[in-house]
Structures are given as structure tokens and as C-alpha cells.
Design a protein around this motif. Structure first.
Motif, mmCIF file in Angstrom:
data_model
loop_
_atom_site.group_PDB
_atom_site.id
_atom_site.type_symbol
_atom_site.label_atom_id
_atom_site.label_comp_id
_atom_site.label_asym_id
_atom_site.label_seq_id
_atom_site.Cartn_x
_atom_site.Cartn_y
_atom_site.Cartn_z
ATOM 1 N N VAL A 83 28.596 27.455 29.456
ATOM 2 C CA VAL A 83 28.727 26.185 30.170
ATOM 3 C C VAL A 83 27.349 25.589 30.468
ATOM 4 O O VAL A 83 27.107 24.392 30.259
ATOM 5 N N LYS A 86 25.832 24.249 27.228
ATOM 6 C CA LYS A 86 26.462 22.985 26.813
ATOM 7 C C LYS A 86 25.993 21.832 27.692
ATOM 8 O O LYS A 86 25.720 20.739 27.210
ATOM 9 N N ALA A 87 25.913 22.106 29.005
ATOM 10 C CA ALA A 87 25.500 21.057 29.934
ATOM 11 C C ALA A 87 24.068 20.617 29.654
ATOM 12 O O ALA A 87 23.741 19.434 29.731
ATOM 13 N N ALA A 90 24.063 18.504 26.539
ATOM 14 C CA ALA A 90 24.698 17.203 26.758
ATOM 15 C C ALA A 90 23.908 16.343 27.738
ATOM 16 O O ALA A 90 24.225 15.178 27.937
ATOM 17 N N ASP A 92 23.764 16.896 30.977
ATOM 18 C CA ASP A 92 24.358 16.936 32.320
ATOM 19 C C ASP A 92 23.400 17.586 33.302
ATOM 20 O O ASP A 92 23.408 17.288 34.490
ATOM 21 N N ASN B 240 36.925 20.319 26.640
ATOM 22 C CA ASN B 240 35.478 20.164 26.450
ATOM 23 C C ASN B 240 35.103 19.263 25.270
ATOM 24 O O ASN B 240 34.416 18.255 25.464
ATOM 25 N N GLU B 248 30.333 10.526 24.363
ATOM 26 C CA GLU B 248 29.359 10.120 23.356
ATOM 27 C C GLU B 248 29.684 8.726 22.826
ATOM 28 O O GLU B 248 28.787 7.968 22.464
ATOM 29 N N HIS B 259 31.759 14.243 31.227
ATOM 30 C CA HIS B 259 31.226 15.079 30.162
ATOM 31 C C HIS B 259 32.151 16.253 29.950
ATOM 32 O O HIS B 259 33.109 16.427 30.686
ATOM 33 N N VAL B 261 31.584 19.301 30.550
ATOM 34 C CA VAL B 261 31.574 20.220 31.682
ATOM 35 C C VAL B 261 31.370 19.396 32.947
ATOM 36 O O VAL B 261 31.121 18.204 32.877
ATOM 37 N N LEU B 340 33.306 27.789 37.709
ATOM 38 C CA LEU B 340 32.903 28.419 36.448
ATOM 39 C C LEU B 340 32.339 27.424 35.455
ATOM 40 O O LEU B 340 31.634 27.794 34.540
ATOM 41 N N VAL B 341 32.710 26.164 35.600
ATOM 42 C CA VAL B 341 32.379 25.194 34.562
ATOM 43 C C VAL B 341 31.455 24.090 35.070
ATOM 44 O O VAL B 341 31.528 22.957 34.629
ATOM 45 N N GLY B 342 30.591 24.467 36.009
ATOM 46 C CA GLY B 342 29.594 23.514 36.460
ATOM 47 C C GLY B 342 30.116 22.454 37.398
ATOM 48 O O GLY B 342 29.452 21.454 37.633
#
Lengths: 321, 395
Positions: A83, A86-87, A90, A92, B240, B248, B259, B261, B340-342
Motif C-alpha cells: 500500500v 502504491k501510494a 501514485a 498520494d 485499487n 488518472e 486514489h 489507496v 491497512l490501506v492508508g
């Protein structure tokens, strides 16, 4: 009657609102009493993994940026490794702490011996990740790679302190139950590399692989002997291994890849603030394996707050006034 | 009516005695309180009775007295007041003395020592909940009943504020995270509020669609069923690439922070889960309305809109709100995945605690989630009762 109930419902709603509102507190935006001029430019969102080391190193980056007038946003404890990665890609988040050896999973070549060389590993990921717009700054000399650990009692009873002795023990049919990360057990540069280098093979029954497991969990299972576990995968910089009565098996052949923690930024941020590398380099250069072990122990085992430990380290080593 | 009330009171007696018995068991369970040398190494677990010294006797005595009084032939009012008070006093005594024991443990060993409540401690809180819940059935509604019910909560807040509990491990974890706790709690609530609001609008719309166009009913609920059984993390994983692709392509979405995440997948997934109970209840409540009622409304010359606004909706509303209650509680627990995913939220503490095997940090995330879920459950139940004055909704 109806009115009463409605009133009760409203009272509950009001109480909840007050409770939530009461939890609010003024934002703490101090720079620790140091007057700095905030530079013009983008905010830098600094993320980290969900572990003690991530919190400590992430907090150090944030403090160093702040005292140099760069606005930083605390995004530490951001999430799992995939995660965070990826952030970062991207956009983020703008920065994180990552490990040179992890580069093999990002850009390859996976399992290549070059990752076991600190300088080559760093140069490789630095060069390859530049194409993704990601800049790897000066890493720490510490190597947070994977080793095998056993309990002091097991080590004494079987006279095992090195990987050679462990391999002999396995080959003589000694009882083994190893707990570790599944991807480390599958990766040719992980457990299989140890098996090849020292000449032993663990069967499926002798291994417990956890997906996205963390070493704190393996250590706990080892210390408590959960499910007969007597060997665990640990990281070199895990805190409090000695305090918990563990022995890390000596690896004379330097088998595992080198995982040196480094600040990793989006190139766009480095373009905006080119001074960041020179701000962070001395801090990371000072973080030896022993120092990281001590800092991690203070957070994970002694239970001090990660941010406070980071602040104290920066002050006592003269990086902060 | 009097008979129903009579059996209710009898049942309350059985429940109260069972709750008090559970309290006694909790005091003697082998894992009640643990005095650990540090944050991660487990110390020898003790029962509350042994671990709390003399206060262990007080705790057991309180439960025994609560059980005996519940069984006694005293008047409802006296019984209700006495048993509620005793049931509330027991956990407060436990917390107070555990706090004192924790302080003594730190003074006797080192500042890194930790004292954690374990199974017996949490069972004690649950036993108190059961006893108080049962005993208040003997009391007439009003301010006095409310005060008695929430007295232990108020007492706990006072103990916390006075610093009596500050050496308990979970409070130590709070102090380490005090700077971000409020923000994470607000974030968690924002996820719940956002997802349930979206779920409510979508759910009612889909429920109505299925009622009005019966042919679509299997398609609507078929889809929702599939979404409902999707594991949360897998769902977020699937979102995701979808959300990354969207952000994008669209500058606007990217600027909004949508986004792959972060908050966006969390809201999408939690809303999808929240739709089902609301849509299902909307559909069922309106589809099962008595035909005679609708005929009568039609006979009075009501048009479609008036019939919906003045007959169907008011009759169906309590059931829709019941669906909202399920969705709220479910989302409060589900929002943990954001950690868990920001996405942050209370899940951050849960997952950081899990990665450090620091159980008390996990509890720092879980306790507020349980408290919020209970508050939402009670709050919406009160709303449900207010909307349905013609019958008492059972809890």
C-alpha cells in the motif's frame, strides 16, 4: 410517551455529538520551540510502514524537514508495504522509509546476488527507480536483513549458535519448527538461499509461513513456543532480542540480501527542495544497527512513543538544538 | 398487558442472577490481570481475585450480594436500585483496584512494566452490562433510571480523569498516541458517517425500485448479496486499479484525493456493505404492507405521492431505521480496514498493535469501536421507538 422517546433519542444524539466534539483538541503545529522560516513550496507527506522502525525513522524525517523550514505532514503508520509503495508511486504520499533489498521486488532482478552487496544493491535500486520518479537518498549503514533466531534454552541444549551448527542439527533429524514470512520462504534469496549455502532442507511440515507476517509475531511465537515453534525469522534491527532471551544464529557466509533503511522521496519533491538529501544524510549515516536495535527496543518493548524516541535521538546526537 | 410485564420481570430476575454468577466466575478465571515485565513479554497471569488482593474479596462480595438481592422477594423498586448499584459498583471497584495494582507494579519493578486486564477483566465488564440491563427492567423509566444505568460509565470517566487508571497498559498506550487519537477517532467516524449516508440514500432508492418494479427485484438483491459476501480486503484490492484508473483519467477526481489507496476505496467498500440491510428492509417493509390499509388510503382518494408520503413511508420507516441500525453497527466495525490501506482511523492502532504484538495497543483501537457500536445501537433503537409509538420495540 412519544415525545419522551423522541427526547431520549435527541439526548443520545446530542451526547454523542458532544463526546465527539469534546475529543477534538487544538492542532499541535509547533516546531519544538525553534523559530524557522517556512519555505515556499509543496507540503511533504511522509508515510511509513505499520511498525516501530517505520514510526521512529518516519518521525525523524518529519522533524528534520520541519526544522529546515519544509512543511511536512505526518502520514506514518500508513499501511502495509504494498500500500505504501502504491501510494508513493501514485503521489498520494511524497516520502517513506524503504529498504534497499526490497528493491528486488520493485524493479528486479529478484533473488539476484547483487542485493547482498550493500553498495551494489543501493546503486541498482537508485538507478532503476529513477525511471519511476522515485529518489533513494543516502541509506543507513544498518542492515535490517533476515536471520534465524532460537531461544537461549534451545541454543544451550543443542549447542547451536551458528548457521553451520543449525544445518548439522537439521541434517541429523533434530526437531525443527520454523516460523517466518511466506514470501521470504518462497523467495530464492530468502530461506532457500540459506538452505543452499549451508546445505540443509526444511520440509513443509517444519515451516509455518505467514502471509504479511511481521517479526514481532514470529518472536512472540518463538518465546511462547506456540505450536512447537523453536526457530523464527527475525530482522537484524529488531529491538529487545537479547532481553527476550533469543540467540541470533551467526551467518558467516553473508547469505541474505542487505536491507539498509533509506529515505525515499518522490523526485518532484527533491526537485522542489534539493537540500533534502544533505539534511537527512548525516542522520541516516549515524543510524548503525546497534542504534536502531536500541531505538526499536525502546518503542516496541519498553513502550515509549515512537515520535518521542525519534525526537530524543535527534537532540542527543546534535541534529536538533 | 400486566401478565406480559410480570413475565418480563421474572425473566429479568433470571438474567440478573446469571449475570452476577458470571461476575463471580470472571473474578476466579485464571487470566484476570497480568503483571508484565514490559510491553510485549507476557508475565504470569493471575485471577482478579488473587491479583487485586483484598479488593478481590470486595469484588466477589458485590457480585454475590447482587445475585442474592435479585433473587430476594423485595419490592421491584428497591431490588432494581440495589442490584443496579451493585452491578455498577463491581466493575468500578475492579478498575480502581487494578489501577492501584498497576501503580504498585511499576513502583516495585521498573517504569517499562505493564499491567493488563485480560479475559476476567473484560468478562467483569460484560457481567456488569448484563446485570444492569436486567435490573433496570424493575425500575420505572426516568432520570433516576438513566442515572443509575450510566453511573459506572461516569465513575470510570472520573477515575480516568483523576489519573487512577493511568498506569493500566491500555491507558499507557493512549498516552503514547494522545496526539493522534482524537484525529483518528474523528476520521473513523467520518468513514462511518459517509458510508452510512451513501448507503442510506442508495439503499432506500434500490429498495423502492425493487418494490415498484418487481421484475428487477432478483437483479437488485442478487447483486447486493454478492457484494455482501465479498471479503473486505479483497474488495478494496479490486477497487485499487479501478480507482487509480479513474483518478488518472479525471483531474477533478485526482484533486479530490480519489486514489487507489487512502479514503476513497474505504468509502466505496463500506458504502457497498451498508446498502444491503437498508435496501432489504426498505423492500420488505413496503412490500409487506397490509393491502387493506392501502385500499383504505386509495378509497380516501389519495394519489400515489400522498399515499407514499402519508401512509407507506410512516408505516415502513421503523423497519428502514432498523436496517440503518444494522448498517451503522456493521460499518463502525468494518471501518477498521482503513488502517491497512492508508486510510487511518482507529484501525491504525489495531494493526500497529498487531504488528508489534502489543495487545493493549490493539485494545486502544477496539474499545472505542465497541463503545461507538453500542452507542449507535442504543441511539438508533431510541429513534426507532420514537418512530413507532404504537408498539414497543424489543431490544
Amino acid at each position: 410517551m412519544r415525545k419522551n422517546r423522541l427526547r431520549a433519542a435527541l439526548a443520545v444524539a446530542l451526547a454523542t455529538t458532544l463526546l465527539i466534539a469534546g475529543c477534538g483538541q487544538p492542532e499541535d503545529k509547533t516546531t519544538g520551540g525553534i523559530e524557522v522560516e517556512i519555505k515556499d513550496g509543496p507540503e511533504v507527506k511522509v508515510a511509513s510502514l505499520l511498525d516501530s522502525e517505520g514510526v521512529v525513522l518516519g518521525s525523524m524525517i518529519i522533524r528534520m524537514l520541519e526544522v529546515n523550514g519544509i512543511k511536512a505532514v505526518d502520514k506514518t503508520k500508513f499501511g502495509t508495504p504494498d500500500v505504501v509503495r502504491k501510494a508513493l508511486l501514485a503521489g498520494d504520499v511524497d516520502a517513506t522509509v524503504d529498504y534497499t533489498g526490497s528493491g528486488q521486488y520493485y524493479t528486479g532482478p529478484e533473488g539476484d546476488p547483487l542485493w547482498s552487496d550493500p553498495a551494489k544493491g543501493y546503486e541498482t535500486i537508485k538507478e532503476k527507480d529513477a525511471a519511476n520518479g522515485v529518489a533513494w537518498l543516502t541509506p543507513s549503514p544498518a542492515n535490517n536483513s533476515e536471520y534465524l533466531a532460537v531461544t537461549r534454552a534451545f541454543s544451550d541444549a543443542n549447542k547451536i549458535t551458528t548457521m553451520e551448527e543449525f544445518a548439522a542439527y537439521v541434517n541429523e533429524g533434530g526437531e525443527v519448527k520454523l516460523i517466518g514470512d511466506q514470501s521470504w520462504m518462497d523467495n530464492p534469496a530468502g530461506l532457500p538461499a540459506y538452505e543452499k549455502a549451508y546445505g540443509f532442507t526444511l520440509t513443509g511440515k517444519q515451516k509455518i509461513g505467514l502471509s504479511s507476517g511481521v517479526t514481532a509475531q514470529f518472536i512472540k511465537a518463538l518465546v511462547e513456543g506456540t505450536d512447537g515453534v523453536n526457530v523464527a525469522e527475525v530482522y537484524a534491527t529488531d529491538g529487545g532480542l537479547a532481553e527476550q532471551g533469543l540467540v541470533v544464529l551467526a551467518d558467516s557466509k553473508n547469505v541474505p540480501p542487505v536491507y539498509a533503511p533509506a529515505p525515499v522521496f518522490r523526485q518532484a519533491v527533491i526537485d522542489a527542495y534539493p537540500e533534502i538529501d544533505s539534511i537527512l544524510a548525516p542522520v541516516f549515516a549515524s543510524l548503525t544497527m546497534e542504534k536502531l536495535q536500541e531505538l526499536n527496543k525502546r518503542v516496541a518493548v519498553d513502550g515509549e512513543a515512537g515520535k518521542a524516541v525519534a525526537e530524543e535521538y535527534l537532540k542527543s546526537n546534535g541534529f536538533l538544538k | 398487558m400486566a401478565e406480559v410485564a410480570g413475565t418480563l420481570r421474572e425473566r429479568a430476575k433470571v438474567v440478573a442472577i446469571a449475570g452476577a454468577a458470571l461476575g463471580v466466575v470472571a473474578a476466579f478465571v485464571s487470566h484476570g490481570i497480568a503483571f508484565n515485565p514490559n510491553r510485549v513479554v507476557a508475565g504470569e497471569p493471575l485471577s482478579l481475585f488473587t491479583g487485586l488482593g483484598g479488593w478481590g474479596w470486595v469484588l466477589v462480595a458485590a457480585w454475590a450480594a447482587a445475585g442474592a438481592l435479585a433473587a430476594s422477594p423485595l419490592s421491584d423498586r428497591v431490588r432494581g436500585v440495589a442490584v443496579t448499584l451493585l452491578g455498577g459498583a463491581a466493575p468500578v471497584v475492579m478498575l480502581w483496584s487494578a489501577g492501584a495494582a498497576a501503580q504498585a507494579h511499576v513502583e516495585a519493578t521498573s517504569s517499562v512494566a505493564r499491567t493488563s486486564l485480560s479475559a476476567g477483566g473484560w468478562m467483569t465488564l460484560f457481567a456488569a452490562y448484563v446485570v444492569i440491563f436486567a435490573a433496570t427492567a424493575w425500575l420505572p423509566p426516568g432520570a433516576m433510571r438513566g442515572l443509575l444505568t450510566y453511573a459506572p460509565v461516569i465513575a470510570t470517566v472520573v477515575l480516568l480523569a483523576a489519573g487512577q487508571l493511568s498506569e493500566l497498559a491500555v491507558v499507557r498506550e493512549y498516552r503514547n498516541n494522545a496526539d493522534t487519537f482524537a484525529a483518528q477517532l474523528r476520521l473513523h467516524l467520518a468513514y462511518v458517517a459517509g458510508a452510512v449516508a451513501i448507503g442510506l440514500v442508495t439503499g432506500v432508492a434500490l429498495g423502492l425500485l425493487a418494490v415498484r418494479r418487481r421484475a428487477l427485484e432478483p437483479a437488485v438483491f442478487g447483486t447486493l448479496n454478492v457484494l455482501q459476501v465479498f471479503p473486505t480486503l479483497a474488495f478494496i484490492g479490486l477497487m485499487n486499479p479501478v480507482l487509480s484508473g479513474l483518478s488518472e483519467r479525471s483531474e477533478l477526481l485526482a484533486d479530490l484525493g480519489v486514489h487507489g489507496v487512502g479514503w476513497a476505496p474505504v468509502i466505496v467498500v463500506l458504502s457497498a456493505y451498508a446498502v444491503y440491510p437498508i435496501a432489504r428492509n426498505t423492500y420488505t417493509s413496503i412490500a409487506s404492507l397490509d393491502g387493506a390499509v392501502l385500499d383504505a388510503a386509495r378509497g380516501m382518494g389519495m394519489g400515489r405521492m400522498r399515499m407514499f408520503g402519508e401512509v407507506e413511508l410512516p408505516l415502513a420507516l421503523p423497519v428502514i431505521v432498523a436496517g440503518l441500525r444494522v448498517a451503522l453497527v456493521q460499518t463502525t466495525a468494518g471501518a477498521i480496514v482503513a488502517g491497512l490501506v492508508g486510510g487511518g482511523g482507529l484501525g491504525t492502532f489495531v494493526f500497529l498493535g498487531a504488528s508489534e504484538t502489543a495487545n493493549d495497543l490493539i485494545l486502544l483501537g477496539v474499545i472505542p469501536i465497541v463503545a461507538l457500536a453500542l452507542t449507535f445501537d442504543r441511539g438508533v433503537l431510541a429513534l426507532q421507538r420514537a418512530l413507532q409509538p404504537w408498539e414497543r420495540v424489543s431490544a
